[in-house]
Design a protein around this motif. Structure first.
Motif, PDB file in Angstrom:
ATOM      1  N   MET A  71       0.845  -1.191   0.000  1.00  0.00           N
ATOM      2  CA  MET A  71       0.000   0.000   0.000  1.00  0.00           C
ATOM      3  C   MET A  71       0.878   1.238   0.000  1.00  0.00           C
ATOM      4  N   ASN A  72       0.539   2.213  -0.790  1.00  0.00           N
ATOM      5  CA  ASN A  72       1.350   3.415  -0.947  1.00  0.00           C
ATOM      6  C   ASN A  72       1.534   4.121   0.392  1.00  0.00           C
ATOM      7  N   GLU A  73       2.783   4.264   0.820  1.00  0.00           N
ATOM      8  CA  GLU A  73       3.048   4.840   2.128  1.00  0.00           C
ATOM      9  C   GLU A  73       2.716   6.334   2.178  1.00  0.00           C
ATOM     10  N   GLU A  74       2.628   7.002   1.019  1.00  0.00           N
ATOM     11  CA  GLU A  74       2.339   8.421   1.011  1.00  0.00           C
ATOM     12  C   GLU A  74       0.866   8.700   1.266  1.00  0.00           C
ATOM     13  N   ASP A 101      -7.023  11.336   7.308  1.00  0.00           N
ATOM     14  CA  ASP A 101      -7.150  12.483   8.213  1.00  0.00           C
ATOM     15  C   ASP A 101      -8.211  12.166   9.264  1.00  0.00           C
ATOM     16  N   LYS A 102      -7.775  11.819  10.447  1.00  0.00           N
ATOM     17  CA  LYS A 102      -8.706  11.428  11.503  1.00  0.00           C
ATOM     18  C   LYS A 102      -9.439  12.606  12.112  1.00  0.00           C
ATOM     19  N   GLU A 103      -9.024  13.831  11.781  1.00  0.00           N
ATOM     20  CA  GLU A 103      -9.707  15.027  12.263  1.00  0.00           C
ATOM     21  C   GLU A 103     -10.767  15.513  11.280  1.00  0.00           C
ATOM     22  N   SER A 104     -10.815  14.888  10.114  1.00  0.00           N
ATOM     23  CA  SER A 104     -11.750  15.322   9.072  1.00  0.00           C
ATOM     24  C   SER A 104     -13.182  14.928   9.434  1.00  0.00           C
ATOM     25  N   VAL A 105     -14.135  15.693   8.899  1.00  0.00           N
ATOM     26  CA  VAL A 105     -15.550  15.363   9.096  1.00  0.00           C
ATOM     27  C   VAL A 105     -15.954  14.182   8.213  1.00  0.00           C
ATOM     28  N   ILE A 106     -15.107  13.858   7.219  1.00  0.00           N
ATOM     29  CA  ILE A 106     -15.384  12.720   6.350  1.00  0.00           C
ATOM     30  C   ILE A 106     -15.106  11.441   7.124  1.00  0.00           C
ATOM     31  N   PRO A 107     -16.065  10.504   7.191  1.00  0.00           N
ATOM     32  CA  PRO A 107     -15.859   9.270   7.956  1.00  0.00           C
ATOM     33  C   PRO A 107     -14.585   8.541   7.541  1.00  0.00           C
ATOM     34  N   ILE A 108     -13.896   7.957   8.509  1.00  0.00           N
ATOM     35  CA  ILE A 108     -12.629   7.277   8.254  1.00  0.00           C
ATOM     36  C   ILE A 108     -12.824   6.120   7.279  1.00  0.00           C
ATOM     37  N   TYR A 109     -13.919   5.346   7.453  1.00  0.00           N
ATOM     38  CA  TYR A 109     -14.139   4.199   6.565  1.00  0.00           C
ATOM     39  C   TYR A 109     -14.275   4.669   5.120  1.00  0.00           C
ATOM     40  N   TYR A 110     -14.910   5.836   4.904  1.00  0.00           N
ATOM     41  CA  TYR A 110     -15.105   6.339   3.549  1.00  0.00           C
ATOM     42  C   TYR A 110     -13.775   6.800   2.960  1.00  0.00           C
ATOM     43  N   GLN A 111     -12.932   7.452   3.783  1.00  0.00           N
ATOM     44  CA  GLN A 111     -11.608   7.854   3.305  1.00  0.00           C
ATOM     45  C   GLN A 111     -10.806   6.632   2.874  1.00  0.00           C
ATOM     46  N   LEU A 112     -10.854   5.566   3.697  1.00  0.00           N
ATOM     47  CA  LEU A 112     -10.117   4.351   3.366  1.00  0.00           C
ATOM     48  C   LEU A 112     -10.654   3.711   2.092  1.00  0.00           C
ATOM     49  N   LEU A 136      -9.314   5.573  -0.811  1.00  0.00           N
ATOM     50  CA  LEU A 136      -7.897   5.293  -1.042  1.00  0.00           C
ATOM     51  C   LEU A 136      -7.718   3.982  -1.798  1.00  0.00           C
ATOM     52  N   LEU A 137      -8.432   2.953  -1.340  1.00  0.00           N
ATOM     53  CA  LEU A 137      -8.326   1.652  -1.999  1.00  0.00           C
ATOM     54  C   LEU A 137      -8.904   1.713  -3.412  1.00  0.00           C
ATOM     55  N   GLU A 138     -10.012   2.433  -3.557  1.00  0.00           N
ATOM     56  CA  GLU A 138     -10.604   2.588  -4.890  1.00  0.00           C
ATOM     57  C   GLU A 138      -9.627   3.254  -5.836  1.00  0.00           C
ATOM     58  N   GLY A 139      -8.934   4.297  -5.353  1.00  0.00           N
ATOM     59  CA  GLY A 139      -7.959   4.981  -6.188  1.00  0.00           C
ATOM     60  C   GLY A 139      -6.830   4.066  -6.617  1.00  0.00           C
ATOM     61  N   GLN A 140      -6.367   3.208  -5.712  1.00  0.00           N
ATOM     62  CA  GLN A 140      -5.302   2.271  -6.056  1.00  0.00           C
ATOM     63  C   GLN A 140      -5.767   1.294  -7.128  1.00  0.00           C
ATOM     64  N   THR A 156     -13.655  -0.655  11.193  1.00  0.00           N
ATOM     65  CA  THR A 156     -13.621   0.419  10.198  1.00  0.00           C
ATOM     66  C   THR A 156     -13.116  -0.114   8.865  1.00  0.00           C
ATOM     67  N   VAL A 157     -12.087  -0.968   8.921  1.00  0.00           N
ATOM     68  CA  VAL A 157     -11.549  -1.563   7.697  1.00  0.00           C
ATOM     69  C   VAL A 157     -12.609  -2.424   7.023  1.00  0.00           C
ATOM     70  N   ARG A 158     -13.317  -3.222   7.810  1.00  0.00           N
ATOM     71  CA  ARG A 158     -14.357  -4.101   7.261  1.00  0.00           C
ATOM     72  C   ARG A 158     -15.435  -3.282   6.572  1.00  0.00           C
ATOM     73  N   ARG A 159     -15.788  -2.145   7.161  1.00  0.00           N
ATOM     74  CA  ARG A 159     -16.836  -1.326   6.555  1.00  0.00           C
ATOM     75  C   ARG A 159     -16.367  -0.725   5.233  1.00  0.00           C
ATOM     76  N   ALA A 160     -15.100  -0.310   5.172  1.00  0.00           N
ATOM     77  CA  ALA A 160     -14.548   0.228   3.921  1.00  0.00           C
ATOM     78  C   ALA A 160     -14.547  -0.842   2.838  1.00  0.00           C
ATOM     79  N   ILE A 161     -14.114  -2.051   3.202  1.00  0.00           N
ATOM     80  CA  ILE A 161     -14.091  -3.144   2.229  1.00  0.00           C
ATOM     81  C   ILE A 161     -15.502  -3.503   1.787  1.00  0.00           C
ATOM     82  N   SER A 162     -16.465  -3.420   2.722  1.00  0.00           N
ATOM     83  CA  SER A 162     -17.864  -3.689   2.372  1.00  0.00           C
ATOM     84  C   SER A 162     -18.353  -2.721   1.295  1.00  0.00           C
ATOM     85  N   GLU A 163     -17.914  -1.454   1.375  1.00  0.00           N
ATOM     86  CA  GLU A 163     -18.295  -0.471   0.359  1.00  0.00           C
ATOM     87  C   GLU A 163     -17.750  -0.879  -1.013  1.00  0.00           C
TER      88      GLU A 163
END
Length: 259
Positions: free
Chosen positions: A1-4, A8-19, A22-26, A54-61
């Motif tokens: 996974m790209n280390e760069e 952003d855990k302070e963002s209003v965007i849910p963490i699962y959605y950000q993840l 990221l995976l979708e972009g890859q 949180t990871v499971r929910r991102a993968i579910s998406e």
């Protein structure tokens, strides 16, 4: 996974959605190729210092989007885009409203534990009505106009407390993932054209027998057992059916008609 890449855990965007993005972009950039396995839930969780839930929910998406698929005992793998068939569906209703720059409001009308009636017993393949279900009713609005009325059910697990934070994003897959130990891996949607009942008309603020789209969605686990079911009513004067093929569903605003 790209280390760069980071979350952003302070963002209003849910963490699962950000993840998930990221995976979708890859996947779309070819960094994760069709047939290649995703890192394990534990590896992803450790990499970003987030929970496995949180990871499971991102993968579910991603599973719901058809971009990845699970294999029993082996992991989750990148799927090949299916371009041979045009798939017709109501696009992501909430996301399209946001894409139009409109203020989205999802109101929880009620959440309760209910006993399965005969219809729900058939839907969830239950042998008796002793199984309890979580029942949620929500209404989606934009610019103070009610556009959709949704009723959702998932199996009730006493080991999973109903948390108010889980109700702020009451998608069916999110409710199932938050309230069960199982991961929904596939979905079936059935579209019908109907007219409003008196209850639906009153909630949506439109006339009785007004035209509507009715979407019944069933979520299944890896053993093909139903773990969630919903019935959503979309106003016929504010929504239309669109078609697309492949993964790139973004920038397609053919679904909502707010003019």
């Amino acid at each position: 996974m790209n280390e760069e890449q980071s979350i952003d855990k302070e963002s209003v965007i849910p963490i699962y959605y950000q993840l998930a993005k990221l995976l979708e972009g890859q996947i779309l950039r070819g960094e994760l190729k069709p047939g290649e396995a995703l890192p394990t839930e534990t590896e992803i969780a450790n990499r970003f210092e987030i929970s496995r839930m949180t990871v499971r929910r991102a993968i579910s998406e991603l599973i719901s989007a058809g971009m990845v698929h699970p294999q029993q005992g082996k992991g989750t793998f990148v799927s090949s885009p299916k371009l041979n068939n045009v798939v017709f569906e109501l696009n992501n209703f909430n996301q399209e409203i946001k894409d139009f720059g409109l203020k989205l409001c999802t109101t929880l009308l009620g959440a309760q534990i209910v006993r399965a009636d005969e219809r729900l017993m058939r839907i969830f393949q239950l042998d008796s009505n002793s199984t309890r279900l979580l029942y949620f009713r929500t209404v989606v609005s934009a610019e103070n106009e009610r556009l959709a009325y949704e009723r959702k059910y998932t199996i009730y697990s006493k080991s999973k407390p109903i948390l108010e934070s889980n109700l702020k994003d009451p998608t069916l897959s999110g409710l199932v993932t938050a309230n069960n130990d199982v991961l929904p891996v596939s979905t079936k949607k059935v579209l019908q054209v109907s007219v409003t009942t008196a209850e639906e008309a009153a909630i949506l603020g439109i006339g009785v027998h007004a035209p509507v789209f009715v979407i019944e969605e069933t979520l299944y686990d890896l053993e093909n057992k139903p773990v969630g079911w919903s019935k959503s009513i979309y106003r016929g004067d504010r929504y239309q059916l669109t078609g697309y093929d492949g993964w790139l569903k973004k920038d397609n605003h053919g679904g909502i008609n707010l003019g």
